[in-house]
Enzyme design. Structure first.
Site, PDB file in Angstrom:
ATOM      1  N   GLY A  83      59.804 -25.641  61.475  1.00 43.06           N
ATOM      2  CA  GLY A  83      60.293 -26.978  61.162  1.00 43.06           C
ATOM      3  C   GLY A  83      59.899 -28.016  62.201  1.00 43.06           C
TER       4      GLY A  83
ATOM      5  CB  CYS B  51      65.776 -22.091  71.872  1.00 40.57           C
ATOM      6  SG  CYS B  51      64.808 -21.498  70.457  1.00 40.57           S
TER       7      CYS B  51
END
Length: 308
Positions: free
Chosen positions: A169, A257
């Protein structure tokens, strides 16, 4: 599938992947200004072992909707029953907002999309995770936390499912490391990553969602801009204009992350720390036994979980 057919199928998939890798520059030149549907259809037609990894952010939800429309259009053209063409992989870190979990289940059902859920190794609940690693583990060692709840489960999913390529995304307008994205990338493990909405702004994504009734995370209506784990997601302040503002707000400079970092380097560091933590736990257990034998009572500090 017979062993011969399986070998033939793998050889065919390997050849397709190799062709993409060898022609990556030409492919990205062709898709550089392409719209999302064109990139999605190219990937569906050219990449075996294709999945969508998503945490159901707004861009992921739009990607899911577009794949559903492509699937329906192709089924209608061929006269076959509709079948969602790209399965989902959802990494449940155990620390998602309840709204995110609800959306994942709702969206998978809404689109009839097969969804594979992966969680941190050896744990399926917060209690199990914290019994093993202690509470607020992200405060003690955030990178190792990221490895346990995101990177390792994702790699396990790719290996168990035979994943060769994934939709992400990520978009250029999100800035930082994402500003120079290409449509198609190959990471250090050989995994192909496709960024179908890379050319869209947040406004275009938001407009598509509203125009097409796409299910999305209700936290966005409360003011959140980018939603991750509840402990690393905050409401943006008055001066926060970035698309990902509110993520890792107290972690200066952090933008990813771990899923889009060098896997081998990340794994090497994390596993070293995990081994050290395991040794520390064994030493602690040994000390408790010795204290018990000596008639000593362990203190509260002695029985606290030891984290990496």
């Amino acid at each position: 599938m017979s062993p011969v057919a399986e070998t033939s199928s793998k050889a065919s998939a390997d050849a397709k992947i190799r062709n993409v890798v060898e022609n990556l520059a030409k492919i990205n030149q062709r898709l550089g200004e392409a719209d999302p549907r064109e990139i999605l259809e190219w990937a569906i037609d050219n990449l075996p072992g294709l999945y969508q990894t998503t945490a159901f952010g707004l861009t992921g939800c739009v990607t899911l909707d577009l794949i559903s429309r492509i699937s329906s259009d192709r089924a209608a053209k061929s006269g076959e029953a509709p079948k969602h063409l790209v399965p989902l992989i959802f990494i449940d870190t155990l620390y998602h907002f309840p709204q995110t979990i609800d959306l994942a289940n709702q969206a998978a059902k809404h689109y009839g999309a097969p969804m594979h859920v992966y969680r941190p190794p050896g744990t399926s609940t917060v209690n199990e995770f914290e019994a093993k690693w202690g509470t607020s583990f992200w405060e003690k060692d955030e990178e190792t936390y990221d490895y346990l709840v995101k990177v390792e489960p994702a790699r396990r999913a790719y290996e168990e499912l035979g994943v060769r390529a994934v939709f992400t995304g990520r978009r250029r307008s999100q800035g930082a490391d994402r500003a120079s994205l290409n449509a198609v990338e190959v990471d250090e493990t050989g995994l192909i990553k496709i960024n179908p909405l890379m050319n869209w702004s947040f406004a275009q994504v938001d407009e598509y969602v509203k125009a097409n009734g796409v299910p999305y995370n209700e936290l966005l209506d409360m003011g959140y801009k980018s939603v991750g784990d509840w402990h690393s997601t905050a409401l943006p302040g008055s001066g926060d204009a970035g698309e990902r503002s509110g993520r890792w707000k107290d972690k200066a400079g952090k933008t990813e992350c771990g899923l889009h970092k060098d896997y081998f380097k990340f794994k090497l560091v994390a596993e070293k720390k995990l081994r050290e933590a395991e040794l520390a736990r064994k030493d602690e257990a040994k000390d408790k036994v010795e204290q018990a034998q000596d008639g000593q009572q362990p203190t509260q500090q002695d029985v606290a979980p030891v984290a990496a």
